[in-house]
Write a protein that holds these residues in place. Sequence first.
Motif, PDB file in Angstrom:
ATOM      1  N   ARG A   1       0.861  -1.202   0.000  1.00  0.00           N
ATOM      2  CA  ARG A   1       0.000   0.000   0.000  1.00  0.00           C
ATOM      3  C   ARG A   1       0.883   1.234   0.000  1.00  0.00           C
ATOM      4  NH1 ARG A   1      -5.525   0.261   2.192  1.00  0.00           N
ATOM      5  NH2 ARG A   1      -4.927   2.383   2.743  1.00  0.00           N
ATOM      6  N   ILE A   2       0.410   2.279  -0.678  1.00  0.00           N
ATOM      7  CA  ILE A   2       1.043   3.588  -0.631  1.00  0.00           C
ATOM      8  C   ILE A   2      -0.047   4.595  -0.282  1.00  0.00           C
ATOM      9  CG2 ILE A   2       2.323   5.358  -1.890  1.00  0.00           C
ATOM     10  CD1 ILE A   2       3.419   3.202  -3.708  1.00  0.00           C
ATOM     11  N   ASP A   3       0.063   5.215   0.888  1.00  0.00           N
ATOM     12  CA  ASP A   3      -0.952   6.162   1.344  1.00  0.00           C
ATOM     13  C   ASP A   3      -0.333   7.541   1.530  1.00  0.00           C
ATOM     14  OD1 ASP A   3      -3.287   4.365   1.705  1.00  0.00           O
ATOM     15  OD2 ASP A   3      -1.998   3.404   3.192  1.00  0.00           O
ATOM     16  N   GLY A   4      -1.164   8.561   1.315  1.00  0.00           N
ATOM     17  CA  GLY A   4      -0.705   9.933   1.486  1.00  0.00           C
ATOM     18  C   GLY A   4      -1.334  10.853   0.468  1.00  0.00           C
ATOM     19  N   GLY A   5      -0.680  12.000   0.253  1.00  0.00           N
ATOM     20  CA  GLY A   5      -1.216  13.009  -0.653  1.00  0.00           C
ATOM     21  C   GLY A   5      -0.566  12.964  -2.018  1.00  0.00           C
ATOM     22  N   VAL A   6      -0.233  14.154  -2.528  1.00  0.00           N
ATOM     23  CA  VAL A   6       0.294  14.267  -3.888  1.00  0.00           C
ATOM     24  C   VAL A   6       1.609  13.516  -4.037  1.00  0.00           C
ATOM     25  CG1 VAL A   6       1.202  15.888  -5.597  1.00  0.00           C
ATOM     26  CG2 VAL A   6      -0.882  16.446  -4.326  1.00  0.00           C
ATOM     27  N   ASP A   7       2.497  13.599  -3.038  1.00  0.00           N
ATOM     28  CA  ASP A   7       3.783  12.900  -3.139  1.00  0.00           C
ATOM     29  C   ASP A   7       3.573  11.397  -3.240  1.00  0.00           C
ATOM     30  OD1 ASP A   7       5.890  14.983  -2.958  1.00  0.00           O
ATOM     31  OD2 ASP A   7       4.923  15.421  -1.063  1.00  0.00           O
ATOM     32  N   ALA A   8       2.636  10.872  -2.467  1.00  0.00           N
ATOM     33  CA  ALA A   8       2.339   9.443  -2.535  1.00  0.00           C
ATOM     34  C   ALA A   8       1.784   9.071  -3.907  1.00  0.00           C
ATOM     35  CB  ALA A   8       1.340   9.066  -1.438  1.00  0.00           C
ATOM     36  N   GLU A   9       0.944   9.926  -4.464  1.00  0.00           N
ATOM     37  CA  GLU A   9       0.375   9.661  -5.792  1.00  0.00           C
ATOM     38  C   GLU A   9       1.462   9.652  -6.858  1.00  0.00           C
ATOM     39  OE1 GLU A   9      -2.590  12.618  -6.378  1.00  0.00           O
ATOM     40  OE2 GLU A   9      -3.877  11.894  -4.754  1.00  0.00           O
ATOM     41  N   GLN A  10       2.435  10.552  -6.734  1.00  0.00           N
ATOM     42  CA  GLN A  10       3.532  10.585  -7.701  1.00  0.00           C
ATOM     43  C   GLN A  10       4.393   9.332  -7.609  1.00  0.00           C
ATOM     44  OE1 GLN A  10       5.519  14.265  -6.850  1.00  0.00           O
ATOM     45  NE2 GLN A  10       4.214  15.467  -8.208  1.00  0.00           N
ATOM     46  N   MET A  11       4.660   8.900  -6.386  1.00  0.00           N
ATOM     47  CA  MET A  11       5.443   7.689  -6.202  1.00  0.00           C
ATOM     48  C   MET A  11       4.725   6.485  -6.797  1.00  0.00           C
ATOM     49  SD  MET A  11       6.915   6.084  -2.648  1.00  0.00           S
ATOM     50  CE  MET A  11       8.000   4.658  -2.659  1.00  0.00           C
ATOM     51  N   LYS A  12       3.444   6.375  -6.537  1.00  0.00           N
ATOM     52  CA  LYS A  12       2.669   5.258  -7.066  1.00  0.00           C
ATOM     53  C   LYS A  12       2.611   5.306  -8.594  1.00  0.00           C
ATOM     54  CE  LYS A  12      -1.595   2.677  -6.293  1.00  0.00           C
ATOM     55  NZ  LYS A  12      -1.813   2.345  -7.696  1.00  0.00           N
ATOM     56  N   ALA A  13       2.453   6.482  -9.150  1.00  0.00           N
ATOM     57  CA  ALA A  13       2.402   6.615 -10.609  1.00  0.00           C
ATOM     58  C   ALA A  13       3.719   6.195 -11.244  1.00  0.00           C
ATOM     59  CB  ALA A  13       2.056   8.043 -10.995  1.00  0.00           C
ATOM     60  N   TYR A  14       4.837   6.573 -10.614  1.00  0.00           N
ATOM     61  CA  TYR A  14       6.148   6.175 -11.140  1.00  0.00           C
ATOM     62  C   TYR A  14       6.285   4.657 -11.143  1.00  0.00           C
ATOM     63  CZ  TYR A  14      11.147   5.147 -11.122  1.00  0.00           C
ATOM     64  OH  TYR A  14      12.375   4.607 -11.386  1.00  0.00           O
ATOM     65  N   LEU A  15       5.956   4.008 -10.029  1.00  0.00           N
ATOM     66  CA  LEU A  15       6.112   2.559  -9.940  1.00  0.00           C
ATOM     67  C   LEU A  15       5.128   1.839 -10.852  1.00  0.00           C
ATOM     68  CD1 LEU A  15       6.663   2.197  -6.084  1.00  0.00           C
ATOM     69  CD2 LEU A  15       8.386   2.093  -7.887  1.00  0.00           C
ATOM     70  N   ASP A  16       3.901   2.323 -10.902  1.00  0.00           N
ATOM     71  CA  ASP A  16       2.901   1.703 -11.790  1.00  0.00           C
ATOM     72  C   ASP A  16       3.314   1.795 -13.257  1.00  0.00           C
ATOM     73  OD1 ASP A  16       1.232   0.916  -9.764  1.00  0.00           O
ATOM     74  OD2 ASP A  16      -0.182   2.586  -9.980  1.00  0.00           O
ATOM     75  N   GLY A  17       4.041   2.862 -13.596  1.00  0.00           N
ATOM     76  CA  GLY A  17       4.397   3.108 -14.988  1.00  0.00           C
ATOM     77  C   GLY A  17       5.277   2.031 -15.597  1.00  0.00           C
ATOM     78  N   PHE A  18       5.912   1.205 -14.782  1.00  0.00           N
ATOM     79  CA  PHE A  18       6.765   0.141 -15.311  1.00  0.00           C
ATOM     80  C   PHE A  18       5.978  -1.135 -15.615  1.00  0.00           C
ATOM     81  CE2 PHE A  18       9.698   3.018 -13.349  1.00  0.00           C
ATOM     82  CZ  PHE A  18      10.819   2.978 -14.163  1.00  0.00           C
ATOM     83  N   ASN A  19       4.736  -1.187 -15.150  1.00  0.00           N
ATOM     84  CA  ASN A  19       3.914  -2.381 -15.375  1.00  0.00           C
ATOM     85  C   ASN A  19       4.686  -3.641 -14.984  1.00  0.00           C
ATOM     86  OD1 ASN A  19       1.544  -3.727 -16.127  1.00  0.00           O
ATOM     87  ND2 ASN A  19       2.259  -4.049 -18.216  1.00  0.00           N
ATOM     88  N   ASP A  20       5.348  -3.565 -13.851  1.00  0.00           N
ATOM     89  CA  ASP A  20       6.233  -4.633 -13.396  1.00  0.00           C
ATOM     90  C   ASP A  20       6.067  -4.771 -11.887  1.00  0.00           C
ATOM     91  OD1 ASP A  20       8.283  -6.335 -12.718  1.00  0.00           O
ATOM     92  OD2 ASP A  20       9.892  -5.141 -13.617  1.00  0.00           O
TER      93      ASP A  20
END
Length: 347
Positions: free
Chosen positions: A237-256
């Motif tokens: 899980r990644i919880d939080g605000g905008v910084d958490a959303e950016q981190m999740k988007a970066y990791l999701d972007g690899f589809n890995d």
Amino acid sequence: MMINWNDFQQLCKRELALCKVKPGETVIVLSQGSDRMDYADAFVTAAIELGAQSYNLRLGNTASVLNGPGLSEVGINPLANNPGAMEALKQADLVVDLVFMLWSEEQHEIQRAGARVLTCIEPKGLLAQMFPTEDQRRRVEFSSGLISQAKTMRITSKAGTDVTYQLGAFPVVEQYGYTDQKGRWDAWPGGFVFTAGAVDGVDGTVVIDAGDIIAGPFRSYVDSKIELTIAGGQITRIDGGVDAEQMKAYLDGFNDPRAYAISHIGWGINENVSWTSMKSNTHSYGQEARAYYGNVLFATGPNTELGGVNDTPAHMDIPLRNCTLYLDDQAILVDGEFVLPELKVSR
């Protein structure tokens, strides 16, 4: 800090002397296109002055992995499918890497051939400010000994971190800023030590607090807390605000799914930088944050540099302030300050 070429060349000579470059050795400086040509010239000149044979192996001006501050992917470099360059590099005694081969199979192959490898991509002023010392090496090696003997590492913080690593599955990597042993890698500047928990042996919560740093890939200070839930060596899980959303988007972007694995863990010992140094070093890649004295360096993604098999290109280095760290039941850091006399220095 502005440094003219002559002074920088002498600084490179001091660095190569620490790497024990001697007459009769071969030093190859690996560069790409027009990137860091002044670095290449300085290192080649310095090596020749020390009696070594030296030349610059300059790769074509293809897409560079060093596209501005921060590295969005690791393990990808222009040596892939370049057997001629690889064969030359494997014949060297020392390779000065201005391209950034870290986390790649190409670097591991060069090391297995026996070459020492020194990565150098940071600005000249930072290289001077963080120039390695024998005492820093002593503290890195002392830290390595502590970690090697421990079975668990537990990290807590007032921000809410409480995570435990099961140790022993991977070696300890010592980074003190120069390499003087056959087949060994280091980076200038340096000043930290790290290992990794067992692949399925990291559990708990890591809170990246406001003011902490995502050194790679974002090279930015966090504005709002990010809370990571970790189970079995994976971020669940990644919880939080905008910084958490950016981190999740970066990791999701690899589809890995391997991008969510927990990578290395350790601490910095370099007393010659401040926590805010990265704000003024606008062209750095965040090495000052990784090596900052008393930080806990938490990372996600690949573990190949430690001998693992996770080679995902998604890698995040996240220095954390004000942590308390235990090896087994022994406190090493308390609220970001070393408590063992052997690790204490004046800042």
